[in-house]
Design a protein around this motif. Structure first.
Motif, PDB file in Angstrom:
ATOM      1  N   ASN A 249      15.473  38.987  77.393  1.00  0.00           N
ATOM      2  CA  ASN A 249      15.047  38.677  76.020  1.00  0.00           C
ATOM      3  C   ASN A 249      13.897  39.592  75.601  1.00  0.00           C
ATOM      4  OD1 ASN A 249      15.448  37.307  73.630  1.00  0.00           O
ATOM      5  ND2 ASN A 249      13.822  35.832  74.070  1.00  0.00           N
ATOM      6  N   GLY A 250      13.953  40.794  76.064  1.00  0.00           N
ATOM      7  CA  GLY A 250      12.923  41.813  75.852  1.00  0.00           C
ATOM      8  C   GLY A 250      12.892  42.655  77.116  1.00  0.00           C
ATOM      9  N   TRP A 251      12.404  43.886  76.996  1.00  0.00           N
ATOM     10  CA  TRP A 251      12.398  44.763  78.176  1.00  0.00           C
ATOM     11  C   TRP A 251      11.229  44.423  79.101  1.00  0.00           C
ATOM     12  CZ3 TRP A 251      16.323  47.670  79.645  1.00  0.00           C
ATOM     13  CH2 TRP A 251      17.289  47.980  78.691  1.00  0.00           C
ATOM     14  N   THR A 252      11.491  44.511  80.413  1.00  0.00           N
ATOM     15  CA  THR A 252      10.454  44.179  81.394  1.00  0.00           C
ATOM     16  C   THR A 252       9.658  45.411  81.829  1.00  0.00           C
ATOM     17  OG1 THR A 252      11.974  44.437  83.256  1.00  0.00           O
ATOM     18  CG2 THR A 252      11.831  42.233  82.255  1.00  0.00           C
ATOM     19  N   GLY A 253       9.952  46.557  81.222  1.00  0.00           N
ATOM     20  CA  GLY A 253       9.192  47.755  81.578  1.00  0.00           C
ATOM     21  C   GLY A 253       9.180  48.768  80.450  1.00  0.00           C
ATOM     22  N   ILE A 254       8.217  49.688  80.525  1.00  0.00           N
ATOM     23  CA  ILE A 254       8.150  50.768  79.534  1.00  0.00           C
ATOM     24  C   ILE A 254       7.752  52.057  80.234  1.00  0.00           C
ATOM     25  CG2 ILE A 254       5.709  50.346  78.909  1.00  0.00           C
ATOM     26  CD1 ILE A 254       6.613  51.011  75.968  1.00  0.00           C
TER      27      ILE A 254
ATOM     28  N   LYS B  42      11.957  56.637  71.990  1.00  0.00           N
ATOM     29  CA  LYS B  42      11.392  56.146  70.729  1.00  0.00           C
ATOM     30  C   LYS B  42      10.099  56.902  70.432  1.00  0.00           C
ATOM     31  CE  LYS B  42      14.418  52.827  71.316  1.00  0.00           C
ATOM     32  NZ  LYS B  42      15.717  52.875  70.697  1.00  0.00           N
ATOM     33  N   THR B  43       9.774  56.950  69.139  1.00  0.00           N
ATOM     34  CA  THR B  43       8.551  57.653  68.756  1.00  0.00           C
ATOM     35  C   THR B  43       7.325  56.745  68.831  1.00  0.00           C
ATOM     36  OG1 THR B  43       9.041  57.127  66.455  1.00  0.00           O
ATOM     37  CG2 THR B  43       9.719  59.292  67.246  1.00  0.00           C
ATOM     38  N   ASP B  44       7.561  55.428  68.871  1.00  0.00           N
ATOM     39  CA  ASP B  44       6.442  54.489  68.918  1.00  0.00           C
ATOM     40  C   ASP B  44       6.831  53.292  69.796  1.00  0.00           C
ATOM     41  OD1 ASP B  44       3.807  53.915  66.947  1.00  0.00           O
ATOM     42  OD2 ASP B  44       4.662  52.185  67.975  1.00  0.00           O
ATOM     43  N   TYR B  45       5.876  52.778  70.554  1.00  0.00           N
ATOM     44  CA  TYR B  45       6.220  51.666  71.451  1.00  0.00           C
ATOM     45  C   TYR B  45       6.537  50.376  70.686  1.00  0.00           C
ATOM     46  CZ  TYR B  45       1.227  50.380  71.080  1.00  0.00           C
ATOM     47  OH  TYR B  45      -0.019  50.043  70.628  1.00  0.00           O
ATOM     48  N   SER B  46       6.124  50.303  69.416  1.00  0.00           N
ATOM     49  CA  SER B  46       6.447  49.110  68.629  1.00  0.00           C
ATOM     50  C   SER B  46       7.958  49.013  68.367  1.00  0.00           C
ATOM     51  CB  SER B  46       5.685  49.138  67.306  1.00  0.00           C
ATOM     52  OG  SER B  46       6.136  50.230  66.526  1.00  0.00           O
ATOM     53  N   GLN B  47       8.677  50.106  68.609  1.00  0.00           N
ATOM     54  CA  GLN B  47      10.138  50.100  68.415  1.00  0.00           C
ATOM     55  C   GLN B  47      10.869  49.510  69.618  1.00  0.00           C
ATOM     56  OE1 GLN B  47      10.329  54.299  67.889  1.00  0.00           O
ATOM     57  NE2 GLN B  47      10.070  54.217  65.667  1.00  0.00           N
ATOM     58  N   ILE B  48      10.106  49.139  70.647  1.00  0.00           N
ATOM     59  CA  ILE B  48      10.709  48.569  71.852  1.00  0.00           C
ATOM     60  C   ILE B  48      10.228  47.129  72.005  1.00  0.00           C
ATOM     61  CG2 ILE B  48      10.923  48.764  74.362  1.00  0.00           C
ATOM     62  CD1 ILE B  48      10.167  51.747  74.046  1.00  0.00           C
ATOM     63  N   LYS B  49      11.173  46.202  72.127  1.00  0.00           N
ATOM     64  CA  LYS B  49      10.798  44.802  72.328  1.00  0.00           C
ATOM     65  C   LYS B  49      10.443  44.599  73.801  1.00  0.00           C
ATOM     66  CE  LYS B  49      12.301  40.041  71.748  1.00  0.00           C
ATOM     67  NZ  LYS B  49      13.453  39.130  71.579  1.00  0.00           N
ATOM     68  N   LEU B  50       9.199  44.262  74.052  1.00  0.00           N
ATOM     69  CA  LEU B  50       8.712  44.103  75.419  1.00  0.00           C
ATOM     70  C   LEU B  50       8.367  42.637  75.701  1.00  0.00           C
ATOM     71  CD1 LEU B  50       6.278  47.168  75.469  1.00  0.00           C
ATOM     72  CD2 LEU B  50       8.520  47.032  76.580  1.00  0.00           C
TER      73      LEU B  50
END
Lengths: 123, 229
Positions: B130-135, B97-105
């Motif tokens: 219900n969201g990713w546990t890592g980035i 993704k180009t921005d971390y806001s595009q990933i549900k954390l």
């Protein structure tokens, strides 16, 4: 090394991917023709160990327990092929050794086939 | 179809064994133990001893640098991927993704305290709860190509067992390990892992050179990232 690049290219070819394309991901699935727990990272060779506890969903009793043992790989899969045709629950666990530490990336309990939807199925 | 399943079973079943214990115990947090107490193959322990001895003697562990090369390759490929891939609205998609806001954390994340022009991309890692546990963040840093990974082990019902030998507290007084591995032909991978009460952070930087100054710089970067989190 070439094999890894081929795998990455193949995975990247799909517009949506649920695998660990850029880092370590973990999941389990139940009643999906297979019952399975998988740990993977297409960008990295890790020392991985995956366990998959296959239970009768009605009684929650363990029917059998799969353990891949420690492997140097980008994909560690504890899979019982063809088993998951209904009535199963899978409890997965995912470890990696980073050369210094043993990290349990997570554990999950699932009763459905969705790759991640229902990942944390509640009893 | 039945024959296919049987053949697949014959191929894969011999590779699995049966066990009854999971170590480290899930949800047990971060624990520090002696190497001898760790339930890992003896070859891993022997390799660690060799690594520690070599790093002490010459600053790095001489080995094939497959993972460092992969980090360089992944980052190069990312520029192409960002242009060619269409963004999806599927939160489960693990593409770059180009921005971390595009990933549900499932945890708060504010990005890295670096020049944002150097960020190559973001990817979800860990588990979906219900969201990713890592980035994971890929970025460029001077002459290095780096990635930073964060795992919320509490959210994924994970845990960690740290080997107390060689453990330092050089990233904001948190349990830390620092390794450099590779060779002069394929380059080097500088890795710093540090742990919170129920989290793991990992900073990896690939560089074609080995210099103690790079090790020092990567350590400073780890401290900077941790302070900002």
């Amino acid at each position: 090394m070439k094999k890894i690049y081929i795998v990455i290219a193949a995975l990247a070819a799909s517009q949506i991917s649920y695998a660990g394309l850029k880092g370590l991901t973990v999941h389990s699935r139940a009643n999906c023709i297979n019952n399975e727990s998988i740990t993977w990272d297409a960008t990295h060779q890790w020392r991985l160990q995956t366990t998959s506890d296959h239970r009768d969903a009605r009684t929650n009793m363990t029917v059998h327990y799969l353990d891949t043992g420690w492997q140097t790989t980008w994909r560690s899969a504890a899979v019982h092929w063809g088993e998951g045709r209904g009535g199963w629950a899978v409890y997965g666990s995912h470890n990696f050794w980073n050369g210094r530490q043993v990290v349990s990336l997570g554990t999950e309990y699932v009763t459905d086939c969705s790759i991640y939807d229902g990942w944390w199925d509640k009893k | 179809m039945k024959n296919t399943i049987k053949i697949a079973a014959l191929i894969f079943l011999p590779s699995i064994t049966f066990a009854t214990q999971i170590v480290p115990v899930p949800k047990s947090g971060v624990q520090i133990v002696a190497l001898d107490q760790m339930d890992i193959p003896q070859e891993y322990k022997d390799e660690l001893k060799k690594r520690v001895a070599e790093e002490k003697a010459k600053g790095f562990y001489e080995t094939a640098n497959t993972n460092g090369m992969m980090l360089l390759q992944t980052t190069k490929q990312a520029e192409f991927e960002k242009k060619s891939l269409k963004l999806t609205n599927d939160p489960l998609d693990t593409q770059l993704k180009t921005d971390y806001s595009q990933i549900k954390l499932v945890f708060p994340f504010k990005g890295l305290p670096i020049d944002q022009a150097n960020v190559v991309g973001y990817a979800p890692i860990g588990a979906w709860n219900n969201g990713w546990t890592g980035i994971k963040v890929f970025f460029k840093d001077e002459k290095s190509t780096c990635s930073y990974s964060y795992f919320d082990l509490g959210a994924s019902h994970g845990a960690a067992q740290l080997n107390k030998e060689g453990l330092t507290y050089v990233v904001n007084k948190k349990p830390t390990s620092l390794d450099v591995e590779g060779n002069y032909n394929e380059g080097f991978l500088y890795t710093i892992n540090w742990f919170g009460k129920a989290s793991m952070s990992s900073l990896e930087c690939a560089n074609m050179e080995y210099k103690p100054e790079i090790t020092k710089h990567v350590l400073e970067l780890a401290n900077k990232i941790d302070k900002a989190s």
